[in-house]
Design an enzyme around this catalytic site. Structure first.
Site, mmCIF file in Angstrom:
data_model
loop_
_atom_site.group_PDB
_atom_site.id
_atom_site.type_symbol
_atom_site.label_atom_id
_atom_site.label_comp_id
_atom_site.label_asym_id
_atom_site.label_seq_id
_atom_site.Cartn_x
_atom_site.Cartn_y
_atom_site.Cartn_z
ATOM 1 N N ARG A 44 0.851 -1.179 0.000
ATOM 2 C CA ARG A 44 0.000 0.000 0.000
ATOM 3 C C ARG A 44 0.888 1.230 0.000
ATOM 4 O O ARG A 44 2.086 1.134 0.022
ATOM 5 C CB ARG A 44 -0.965 0.000 1.197
ATOM 6 C CG ARG A 44 -0.515 -0.633 2.518
ATOM 7 C CD ARG A 44 0.411 0.124 3.404
ATOM 8 N NE ARG A 44 0.109 1.533 3.504
ATOM 9 C CZ ARG A 44 1.061 2.439 3.753
ATOM 10 N NH1 ARG A 44 2.298 2.075 3.911
ATOM 11 N NH2 ARG A 44 0.761 3.722 3.854
ATOM 12 N N GLY A 45 0.212 2.373 -0.122
ATOM 13 C CA GLY A 45 0.963 3.625 -0.266
ATOM 14 C C GLY A 45 0.832 4.075 -1.709
ATOM 15 O O GLY A 45 1.135 3.299 -2.626
ATOM 16 N N GLN A 98 -1.900 2.041 10.192
ATOM 17 C CA GLN A 98 -0.658 2.222 9.433
ATOM 18 C C GLN A 98 0.372 3.029 10.236
ATOM 19 O O GLN A 98 1.576 2.834 10.100
ATOM 20 C CB GLN A 98 -0.919 2.956 8.104
ATOM 21 C CG GLN A 98 -1.634 2.148 7.045
ATOM 22 C CD GLN A 98 -3.131 2.386 7.074
ATOM 23 O OE1 GLN A 98 -3.731 2.531 8.142
ATOM 24 N NE2 GLN A 98 -3.755 2.427 5.894
ATOM 25 N N ASN A 111 -6.298 12.223 1.490
ATOM 26 C CA ASN A 111 -5.353 11.432 2.263
ATOM 27 C C ASN A 111 -6.125 10.537 3.217
ATOM 28 O O ASN A 111 -7.352 10.579 3.292
ATOM 29 C CB ASN A 111 -4.363 12.340 3.022
ATOM 30 C CG ASN A 111 -3.147 11.566 3.507
ATOM 31 O OD1 ASN A 111 -2.543 10.794 2.782
ATOM 32 N ND2 ASN A 111 -2.809 11.762 4.775
ATOM 33 N N ASP A 130 -2.764 10.897 -1.290
ATOM 34 C CA ASP A 130 -3.082 9.941 -2.357
ATOM 35 C C ASP A 130 -3.517 10.638 -3.632
ATOM 36 O O ASP A 130 -3.534 10.016 -4.700
ATOM 37 C CB ASP A 130 -4.188 8.994 -1.878
ATOM 38 C CG ASP A 130 -3.690 8.148 -0.735
ATOM 39 O OD1 ASP A 130 -3.647 8.657 0.402
ATOM 40 O OD2 ASP A 130 -3.299 6.990 -0.975
#
Ligand SMILES: CSC[C@H]1O[C@H](OP(=O)(O)O)[C@H](O)[C@@H]1O
Length: 366
Positions: free
Chosen positions: A54-55, A204, A255, A245
């Site tokens: 992810r990211g 996270q 985000n 994002d």
């Protein structure tokens, strides 16, 4: 970034076959560092949707390699278009995913089928190299900001930075975005301390940002998401830096859920709220983030349960709500540009506005 002195990226190609795509299984961190070897585009898609990887920048890079894996099986036009669409649809909010797939298609459509696999791996490699370089540049530009804050502190006085979610090196190919300036400030000897929002429901922050900062030796304190405003009210936060994002052409910021609330608290307390991003996270096609950015709705089970490690060292998931309770799980929110002090990009800092972005990226928006 180094782990125990060994340099790593968050995605790499297995040198034994020059095909297999390797990532860390981020659902196993911080308890164990597990490498996943992905050999099909379906495995890549699952890794993205399940958040093993992810990211925003990283899922774009891994999806690019996913297309290369697909072409290894079938390099025809029809298969390429179908696989690209499948990979692009794995998560809706991070624009890097669509950007990476569109970049790959632009390159590959002009290439003969027989050459597509080699060109796809090569182009995905460029995407990775560029992301790492962009994030290192973000680190340098963000370091200037931290130095400016340090000048107004007494010698040795901690520079307290709050961050939300994980926008570190494990969320990108390397360096990270929000954490890159923090790593560089720490390495330069500046007395940084990081308030790490746990970032429910996937944690996270508590699981990944805390692991990253701890591995690098950066002083940090994990806090519940709802503590940030209180700390700001009591003068314990000098700066907020988060990742993103998707940023619109006028500077609205999508985000991780909860970012908007931190921005409101920072605004109310006169605390600088900066967003770090490579230009691959700018969606030049949209202006109004609230109305145009799709917000991923994830499984309610991520809210109704929590996963951790037992005393025996086993991962366990337990329910934390009554069986009959509903749960809603929007994974992102949109912070309007008016609440953002500025953007830290690979080309420097700018205001969160069309004018600011135009100065750094002339010709990108009319
Ligand atoms: C540089 S990563 C940017 C962004 O991605 C994360 O979302 P997720 O963990 O769901 O992939 C988070 O919003 C980070 O700020």
């Amino acid at each position: 970034m180094k782990i125990n002195g060994v340099p790593y990226r968050s995605v790499w190609i297995d040198q034994t076959d020059n095909r297999t795509v390797c990532i860390f299984d981020q659902t196993k961190l911080p308890f164990s560092l597990v490498t996943l070897q992905l050999t099909t585009s379906a495995e890549v898609a699952h890794a993205i949707t399940s958040m093993q990887v992810r990211g925003a920048p990283l899922i774009g890079a891994v999806a690019a390699y996913g297309l290369a894996l697909a072409l290894s099986k079938d390099a025809s036009d029809a298969a390429m278009e179908d696989e690209a669409a499948m990979l692009a649809a794995t998560r809706p909010t991070a624009i890097n995913l669509r950007w990476a797939i569109e970049r790959m298609l632009t390159k590959l459509r002009a290439v003969a089928e027989k050459d597509r696999v080699a060109v796809a791996y090569d182009e995905a490699g460029h995407i990775c190299d560029e992301d790492a370089a962009q994030n290192e540049a973000i680190g340098r530009h963000g370091l200037e900001l931290i130095r400016e804050i340090a000048k107004n502190k007494k010698s040795g006085e901690k520079i307290n930075i709050l961050t939300h979610c994980n926008a570190g090196w494990i969320a990108t190919v390397d360096w990270g975005t929000a954490l890159a300036p923090i790593y560089m400030a720490y390495d330069e000897g500046l007395p940084v301390h990081v308030w790490v929002d746990e970032t429910r429901p996937r944690n996270q922050g508590a699981a990944l940002t805390a692991w990253e900062l701890g591995s690098h030796g950066v002083p940090h304190t994990v806090i519940v998401d709802n503590a940030g405003g209180h700390l700001m009210q009591h003068g314990k936060v000098d700066l907020v830096i988060v990742g993103t994002d998707r940023v619109t052409a006028q500077g609205d910021v999508a985000n991780k859920i909860g970012t908007y609330l931190k921005a409101l608290a920072a605004h109310d307390n006169g605390i600088p709220f900066w967003v770090a991003l490579p230009s691959t996270t700018i969606d030049w096609r949209v202006r109004d983030g609230l109305r145009e950015i799709p917000i991923e709705e994830r499984s309610p089970q991520e809210v109704t349960t929590v996963t951790g490690e037992t005393a025996a060292g086993e991962l366990q998931t337990v329910r934390i709500t009554p069986q009959g309770s509903n749960a809603a799980n929007p994974a992102f929110d949109v912070t309007p540009a008016r609440l953002v002090t500025g953007l830290i990009t690979e080309r420097g800092r700018c205001t969160a506005s069309a004018e600011g972005l135009r100065k750094l990226f002339p010709g990108s928006i009319s």
